[in-house]
Design a protein around this motif. Structure first.
Motif, PDB file in Angstrom:
ATOM      1  N   SER A   1       2.424  -0.963   0.960  1.00 15.15           N
ATOM      2  CA  SER A   1       1.262  -1.858   0.965  1.00 15.15           C
ATOM      3  C   SER A   1       0.561  -1.878   2.320  1.00 15.15           C
ATOM      4  CB  SER A   1       1.681  -3.271   0.565  1.00 15.15           C
ATOM      5  OG  SER A   1       2.386  -3.896   1.610  1.00 15.15           O
TER       6      SER A   1
ATOM      7  N   ASN B   1      -5.805   0.778  -0.774  1.00 11.91           N
ATOM      8  CA  ASN B   1      -6.289  -0.016  -1.909  1.00 11.91           C
ATOM      9  C   ASN B   1      -6.604  -1.442  -1.483  1.00 11.91           C
ATOM     10  OD1 ASN B   1      -6.020   2.158  -3.697  1.00 11.91           O
ATOM     11  ND2 ASN B   1      -3.853   1.707  -3.980  1.00 11.91           N
TER      12      ASN B   1
ATOM     13  N   ARG C   1      -5.360  -7.203  -3.351  1.00 13.70           N
ATOM     14  CA  ARG C   1      -4.545  -7.580  -4.513  1.00 13.70           C
ATOM     15  C   ARG C   1      -3.472  -6.536  -4.791  1.00 13.70           C
ATOM     16  NH1 ARG C   1      -8.865  -9.738  -8.971  1.00 13.70           N
ATOM     17  NH2 ARG C   1      -9.516 -11.573  -7.808  1.00 13.70           N
ATOM     18  N   HIS C   2      -3.847  -5.288  -4.710  1.00 13.11           N
ATOM     19  CA  HIS C   2      -2.907  -4.191  -4.935  1.00 13.11           C
ATOM     20  C   HIS C   2      -1.804  -4.211  -3.877  1.00 13.11           C
ATOM     21  CE1 HIS C   2      -1.605   0.092  -4.877  1.00 13.11           C
ATOM     22  NE2 HIS C   2      -1.677  -0.080  -6.188  1.00 13.11           N
ATOM     23  N   ARG C   3      -2.191  -4.426  -2.624  1.00 11.25           N
ATOM     24  CA  ARG C   3      -1.204  -4.467  -1.546  1.00 11.25           C
ATOM     25  C   ARG C   3      -0.275  -5.665  -1.705  1.00 11.25           C
ATOM     26  NH1 ARG C   3      -5.802  -3.348   1.900  1.00 11.25           N
ATOM     27  NH2 ARG C   3      -5.556  -5.456   2.684  1.00 11.25           N
TER      28      ARG C   3
ATOM     29  N   ALA D   1       0.484  -7.147  -4.500  1.00 11.04           N
ATOM     30  CA  ALA D   1       1.340  -6.895  -5.661  1.00 11.04           C
ATOM     31  C   ALA D   1       2.523  -6.006  -5.288  1.00 11.04           C
ATOM     32  CB  ALA D   1       0.525  -6.260  -6.787  1.00 11.04           C
ATOM     33  N   TRP D   2       2.298  -5.010  -4.439  1.00 13.79           N
ATOM     34  CA  TRP D   2       3.408  -4.157  -4.018  1.00 13.79           C
ATOM     35  C   TRP D   2       4.422  -4.946  -3.196  1.00 13.79           C
ATOM     36  CZ3 TRP D   2       5.587   0.398  -4.909  1.00 13.79           C
ATOM     37  CH2 TRP D   2       4.894   1.311  -5.685  1.00 13.79           C
TER      38      TRP D   2
ATOM     39  N   SER E   1      -1.424   1.413   2.519  1.00 14.50           N
ATOM     40  CA  SER E   1      -2.276   1.690   1.366  1.00 14.50           C
ATOM     41  C   SER E   1      -3.737   1.426   1.699  1.00 14.50           C
ATOM     42  CB  SER E   1      -1.849   0.816   0.185  1.00 14.50           C
ATOM     43  OG  SER E   1      -2.725   0.982  -0.890  1.00 14.50           O
TER      44      SER E   1
END
Length: 170
Positions: free
Chosen positions: A125, A130, A133-135, A137-138, A128
């Motif tokens: 994360s 991205n 939210r994506h980070r 979530a990881w 990343s």
């Protein structure tokens, strides 16, 4: 007085006489079983993983030497082994010699294993590209996964008293 079904049977006497001490012992044993089966696994894993994650996230993952994804796994595993060392110092006085040997071998490996899960997720994360939210979530997903797996491991080991099964899970 006899009933329509025949004479009443005398009340059954318990083979163990109940007095205040036996009730207290019975309740304390039940409390011990409840703690081993419910509280320890549901609290121990999340608390231990949370402490390790907090230290890694606030201190270690901010170092300038933390510069690639693999570093997250390596530093998290090292932190897990150090955590196991401190935990073993705390537990060793209360354990027998065979339990000390088993704990000395198993605890560093399991703590490193569970820490590597969130170490990879957090490291991924951080590097990343991205969105946030994506980070998040990881980070959160791998931390929760490690907490759940650690709790299951503790439940098998402490609640079910199955050290072989716990070792096979890890």
């Amino acid at each position: 007085a006899p009933s329509k079904l025949g004479p009443r049977a005398p009340p059954q006497r318990s083979p163990v006489p109940y007095n205040r001490r036996s009730v207290v012992l019975l309740c304390s044993h039940q409390l011990e079983v409840d703690i081993r089966c419910g509280v320890a696994p549901s609290v121990g894993g999340p608390v231990e993983e949370g402490i390790k994650f907090f230290i890694a996230r606030t201190i270690i993952f901010r170092w300038k030497d933390f510069d690639e994804i693999n570093d997250g796994i390596i530093y998290a595993c090292c932190l897990g082994i150090g955590f196991a060392f401190v935990e073993n110092i705390h537990y060793f006085p209360d354990l027998t010699f065979p339990e000390q040997i088993a704990r000395a071998l198993a605890a560093p490996l399991t703590h490193a294993l569970f820490a590597s899960i969130w170490g990879l997720g957090t490291s991924y994360s951080i590097f990343s590209k991205n969105g946030s939210r994506h980070r998040f979530a990881w980070q959160a997903g791998t931390l929760v996964l490690a907490m759940i797996l650690h709790g299951i491991y503790d439940f098998i080991l402490l609640g079910l008293h199955q050290p072989i099964a716990a070792a096979l899970m890890a």
